[in-house]
Design a protein around this motif. Structure first.
Motif, PDB file in Angstrom:
ATOM      1  N   TYR A  67       0.833  -1.206   0.000  1.00 29.79           N
ATOM      2  CA  TYR A  67       0.000   0.000   0.000  1.00 29.79           C
ATOM      3  C   TYR A  67       0.864   1.252   0.000  1.00 29.79           C
ATOM      4  O   TYR A  67       0.593   2.209  -0.749  1.00 29.79           O
ATOM      5  CB  TYR A  67      -0.919  -0.007   1.213  1.00 29.79           C
ATOM      6  CG  TYR A  67      -1.660   1.298   1.423  1.00 29.79           C
ATOM      7  CD1 TYR A  67      -2.617   1.717   0.518  1.00 29.79           C
ATOM      8  CD2 TYR A  67      -1.376   2.106   2.522  1.00 29.79           C
ATOM      9  CE1 TYR A  67      -3.287   2.916   0.698  1.00 29.79           C
ATOM     10  CE2 TYR A  67      -2.046   3.298   2.716  1.00 29.79           C
ATOM     11  CZ  TYR A  67      -2.999   3.708   1.797  1.00 29.79           C
ATOM     12  OH  TYR A  67      -3.662   4.895   1.976  1.00 29.79           O
TER      13      TYR A  67
ATOM     14  N   TRP B 178       2.382   1.795  -3.340  1.00 31.21           N
ATOM     15  CA  TRP B 178       1.387   2.376  -4.247  1.00 31.21           C
ATOM     16  C   TRP B 178       1.215   3.872  -3.992  1.00 31.21           C
ATOM     17  O   TRP B 178       1.161   4.667  -4.938  1.00 31.21           O
ATOM     18  CB  TRP B 178       0.058   1.642  -4.068  1.00 31.21           C
ATOM     19  CG  TRP B 178      -1.059   2.226  -4.864  1.00 31.21           C
ATOM     20  CD1 TRP B 178      -1.267   2.114  -6.210  1.00 31.21           C
ATOM     21  CD2 TRP B 178      -2.128   3.039  -4.361  1.00 31.21           C
ATOM     22  NE1 TRP B 178      -2.406   2.799  -6.576  1.00 31.21           N
ATOM     23  CE2 TRP B 178      -2.954   3.371  -5.466  1.00 31.21           C
ATOM     24  CE3 TRP B 178      -2.467   3.503  -3.089  1.00 31.21           C
ATOM     25  CZ2 TRP B 178      -4.089   4.155  -5.325  1.00 31.21           C
ATOM     26  CZ3 TRP B 178      -3.607   4.280  -2.958  1.00 31.21           C
ATOM     27  CH2 TRP B 178      -4.405   4.602  -4.060  1.00 31.21           C
ATOM     28  N   ARG B 179       1.158   4.273  -2.720  1.00 29.45           N
ATOM     29  CA  ARG B 179       1.048   5.707  -2.405  1.00 29.45           C
ATOM     30  C   ARG B 179       2.274   6.453  -2.893  1.00 29.45           C
ATOM     31  O   ARG B 179       2.174   7.597  -3.385  1.00 29.45           O
ATOM     32  CB  ARG B 179       0.889   5.887  -0.890  1.00 29.45           C
ATOM     33  CG  ARG B 179      -0.438   5.420  -0.302  1.00 29.45           C
ATOM     34  CD  ARG B 179      -1.560   6.398  -0.599  1.00 29.45           C
ATOM     35  NE  ARG B 179      -1.361   7.700  -0.015  1.00 29.45           N
ATOM     36  CZ  ARG B 179      -1.790   8.080   1.184  1.00 29.45           C
ATOM     37  NH1 ARG B 179      -2.475   7.207   1.951  1.00 29.45           N
ATOM     38  NH2 ARG B 179      -1.609   9.305   1.638  1.00 29.45           N
TER      39      ARG B 179
ATOM     40  N   GLU C 116       1.528   9.514  -5.426  1.00 27.67           N
ATOM     41  CA  GLU C 116       1.514  10.800  -4.721  1.00 27.67           C
ATOM     42  C   GLU C 116       2.889  11.450  -4.785  1.00 27.67           C
ATOM     43  O   GLU C 116       3.904  10.845  -4.452  1.00 27.67           O
ATOM     44  CB  GLU C 116       1.098  10.617  -3.251  1.00 27.67           C
ATOM     45  CG  GLU C 116      -0.350  10.252  -3.063  1.00 27.67           C
ATOM     46  CD  GLU C 116      -0.752  10.257  -1.606  1.00 27.67           C
ATOM     47  OE1 GLU C 116      -0.141  11.023  -0.824  1.00 27.67           O
ATOM     48  OE2 GLU C 116      -1.655   9.478  -1.245  1.00 27.67           O
TER      49      GLU C 116
ATOM     50  N   PHE D 205       5.578  11.853  -1.516  1.00 28.64           N
ATOM     51  CA  PHE D 205       5.057  11.067  -0.399  1.00 28.64           C
ATOM     52  C   PHE D 205       6.180  10.640   0.538  1.00 28.64           C
ATOM     53  O   PHE D 205       6.061  10.740   1.766  1.00 28.64           O
ATOM     54  CB  PHE D 205       4.323   9.827  -0.938  1.00 28.64           C
ATOM     55  CG  PHE D 205       3.774   8.926   0.132  1.00 28.64           C
ATOM     56  CD1 PHE D 205       2.602   9.242   0.787  1.00 28.64           C
ATOM     57  CD2 PHE D 205       4.445   7.762   0.489  1.00 28.64           C
ATOM     58  CE1 PHE D 205       2.089   8.411   1.779  1.00 28.64           C
ATOM     59  CE2 PHE D 205       3.949   6.929   1.473  1.00 28.64           C
ATOM     60  CZ  PHE D 205       2.769   7.259   2.123  1.00 28.64           C
TER      61      PHE D 205
ATOM     62  N   PRO E 135      -7.180   6.869  -1.808  1.00 32.83           N
ATOM     63  CA  PRO E 135      -6.268   6.105  -0.943  1.00 32.83           C
ATOM     64  C   PRO E 135      -6.970   5.031  -0.121  1.00 32.83           C
ATOM     65  O   PRO E 135      -6.441   3.926   0.040  1.00 32.83           O
ATOM     66  CB  PRO E 135      -5.663   7.184  -0.048  1.00 32.83           C
ATOM     67  CG  PRO E 135      -5.723   8.430  -0.871  1.00 32.83           C
ATOM     68  CD  PRO E 135      -6.985   8.326  -1.659  1.00 32.83           C
TER      69      PRO E 135
END
Length: 644
Positions: free
Chosen positions: A326, A329-330, A334, A337, A450
């Protein structure tokens, strides 16, 4: 500035010293290479902290605030370092100690270390201010809290009502884990940082042992820990869903999980699989809170829960992988990030390692135990895929596609083939199955959110690793950790429909009542009377164990059951603790002590031997025992009194 130089110097000296010690063991004491690895890990940690300190000015704003806090409060840094050292030391000393020794002191050392590390992030803490905030929050949310308490009470009642007899059978694995829990408690306390039956971490047995200390060493006492864990998972699911999707979805998800027949069943078993859902929802909720608030404590707590999951069932080890994927992926979707959260994510990793360190050290010493269960159930390492290709003459792609279909359709069509549950309906009821598909489609379409991205990573990763790539899907016991995700998907589907038109919104309470009725009626009125859980041997073991436990004598049991069943069957051992018995091989003639009574137990497959025993010991009491579920013969008891 002088204090900074001193701290950096100490870290440098510590790193060099540990590195020299590690290399000394590698070079001159090669038989203790594990100790060398331990010292090298300490050296790398010291060097990493030193590098982190020297580069703090180029770190992110959130990491900079954290480092400033450390620099301004060296005693807190010392408390955190001491806590981490205590946790590592507990694991290191556990490796050196004999298994027959007591480990209570090391357990307390580990607990003190983990607590110290987390306190270093929580302090300074003003009880006065916290008390004021708490009471203001309590007054502002008293209505919702009252309803939530009522929901948790209902959830607990659904999971704790008549645990002694629902399910009626005590599974063999339940009994084996119960015996392991009692043996671990001792005295003296066994090693909680090791592995036992089927390479299961012994810490999970400790939780169930403590539960039996509190609720009694009975079937209900063994299962009570699972009931509490299941009810707590309803709470953490509510917290996670409220954090990510809002109050409405949170209430829907919690209500749906509270009455889920799948989750209720595993909440009523004395087995550690039910903890998977609690670990994953709690870790994800803390992570979500941390990402929103940038509070280091939330990240550390999320890491601690992730590390603690390693001490539970194997499925809980997916929590770390879910978090990692996760966050990757962020990072990809983003901008900046990692710049914003890099230091805090490192803190999460450190906390996870500190909590899991004693068990990780055990796995380093016994690497085969870390993956032994995976090798047994994986379709690749167990040889299943190759065997199936040879037997069915089908391609690997075709077999994998079938595995995928069985896994994905477990919620709407394919039935659980194992005796861990083996319901006559899919894992979701008729209505929930439809809403689940709607929720899955809605979340997939809006995957860039998200919250939805996290839910999709959780679901698909668990589905693929837990079922698609393992033998005999959908084996329900491997996927209790996905039950909260299913409830959230169903809640999202119901919420989506409710937002489409006002008419659909008014039907929501009726839909919830229908779902609750379908699930509760199925589990308690339809499934429970079948006594199918645990397979027929569990029914025999439970009924025989209950009978033997009630007898106030020292008769010896001669078990004419192998190879169908053995005296060491878990349910029998747990319920009839203290009863002396032995297996009787086929064709063998036992020689009972005439000074003690004897009970001969014959399974139907060995019933032809009863005539021999009846002729040799005439006048005994003969009693056939039948199943109250379908009337079939379970066993025949032939009891002979002492003759002297």
């Amino acid at each position: 500035m002088k204090r900074d130089r001193v701290t950096s110097g100490l870290l440098l000296l510590a790193g060099v010293g540990f590195a020299l010690l590690g290399q000394f063991y590698f070079t001159y004491r090669r038989e203790y290479a594990q100790d060398g690895v331990f010292f090298w890990c300490a050296a790398i940690l010291s060097f990493g902290l030193l590098l982190w300190r020297t580069r703090w000015q180029r770190s992110s704003r959130s990491a900079r605030r954290f480092l400033i806090l450390v620099r301004e409060h060296p005693w807190r840094a010392l408390l955190g370092l001491a806590g981490a050292s205590f946790a590592l030391l507990a694991g290191y000393l556990a490796r050196q100690r004999l298994e027959t020794a007591g480990f209570a002191d090391l357990l307390w050392l580990w607990l003190a270390g983990v607590t110290g590390f987390l306190l270093a992030l929580a302090l300074p803490f003003s009880f006065g201010k916290a008390r004021g905030r708490f009471f203001r929050w309590l007054r502002g949310n008293r209505v919702e809290l009252a309803w939530l308490a009522a929901l948790l009470l209902v959830s607990l009642l659904a999971r704790a009502f008549d645990l002694e007899h629902i399910p009626a059978n005590l599974g063999g694995d339940e009994g084996t884990q119960g015996m392991a829990a009692l043996e671990l408690l001792g005295p003296p306390l066994g090693n909680p940082f090791s592995t036992g039956w089927f390479a299961v971490p012994t810490m999970s047995f400790l939780w169930y042992g403590l539960g039996m200390r509190l609720f009694g060493a009975t079937v209900a006492g063994l299962r009570a820990t699972s009931a509490l864990t299941g009810a707590l998972t309803v709470l953490t699911t509510f917290l996670l869903a409220r954090e990510l999707w809002g109050r409405r979805v949170a209430w829907l998800a919690a209500l749906l999980l509270a009455c889920s027949h799948f989750h209720i069943h595993f909440s009523r078993l004395g087995s550690n699989q039910i903890g998977d859902g609690l670990f994953v929802t709690l870790a994800l909720w803390l992570l979500a809170r941390g990402l929103r608030s940038k509070n280091p404590l939330y990240f550390a707590l999320s890491g601690a829960v992730t590390g603690l999951g390693w001490y539970g069932y194997f499925g809980a080890r997916l929590v770390g992988i879910i978090l990692a994927l996760y966050l990757v992926w962020r990072l990809m979707v983003e901008h900046r990030f990692l710049t914003r959260y890099g230091g805090l994510l490192f803190l999460l990793l450190v906390a996870a390692v500190i909590v899991a360190a004693p068990l990780l050290l055990h796995f380093f010493q016994h690497p085969d135990r870390m993956t032994s269960r995976l090798q047994q159930v994986s379709i690749f390492t167990s040889g299943w895929l190759e065997r199936e290709q040879e037997i069915t003459e089908r391609s690997a792609a075709s077999l994998l596609l079938e595995q995928f279909w069985k896994s994905l359709s477990a919620f709407n069509y394919t039935l659980d083939p194992t005796f861990w549950y083996r319901p006559s309906i899919p894992l979701l009821d008729f209505v929930s199955g439809v809403l689940f598909v709607l929720g899955l489609v809605w979340a997939t379409v809006k995957y860039r959110w998200p919250a939805n991205g996290l839910l999709l990573v959780w679901f698909w990763l668990a589905l693929i690793l837990g079922w698609v790539l393992t033998e005999n899907p959908p084996s329900s016991m491997r996927m209790t950790g996905i039950a909260p995700a299913l409830s959230i998907f169903v809640a999202l589907g119901l919420d989506w429909l409710a937002r489409l038109t006002p008419h659909a919104s008014r039907l929501t309470p009726y839909a919830l009542c229908l779902i609750a009725t379908l699930n509760l009626h199925y589990y308690f009125a339809i499934y429970t009377p079948t006594r199918i859980y645990g397979n027929p041997t569990a029914e025999i073991g439970t009924e025989l164990g209950r009978y033997l436990a009630l007898q106030d004598d020292d008769y010896v049991v001669y078990f004419h059951a192998p190879p169908r069943m053995y005296w060491g069957f878990g349910a029998l051992r747990f319920i009839a603790r203290g009863v002396k018995g032995m297996d009787v091989a086929e064709g063998a003639l036992p020689q009972p002590d005439s000074a003690r009574g004897a009970r001969f137990i014959f399974l139907p497959s060995r019933l032809d031997e009863l005539s021999v025993i009846r002729a040799r010991y005439p006048g005994g009491m003969e009693r056939p025992i039948y199943s109250d579920a379908d009337g079939r013969l379970l066993y025949v008891l032939y009891e002979v009194r002492e003759t002297e």
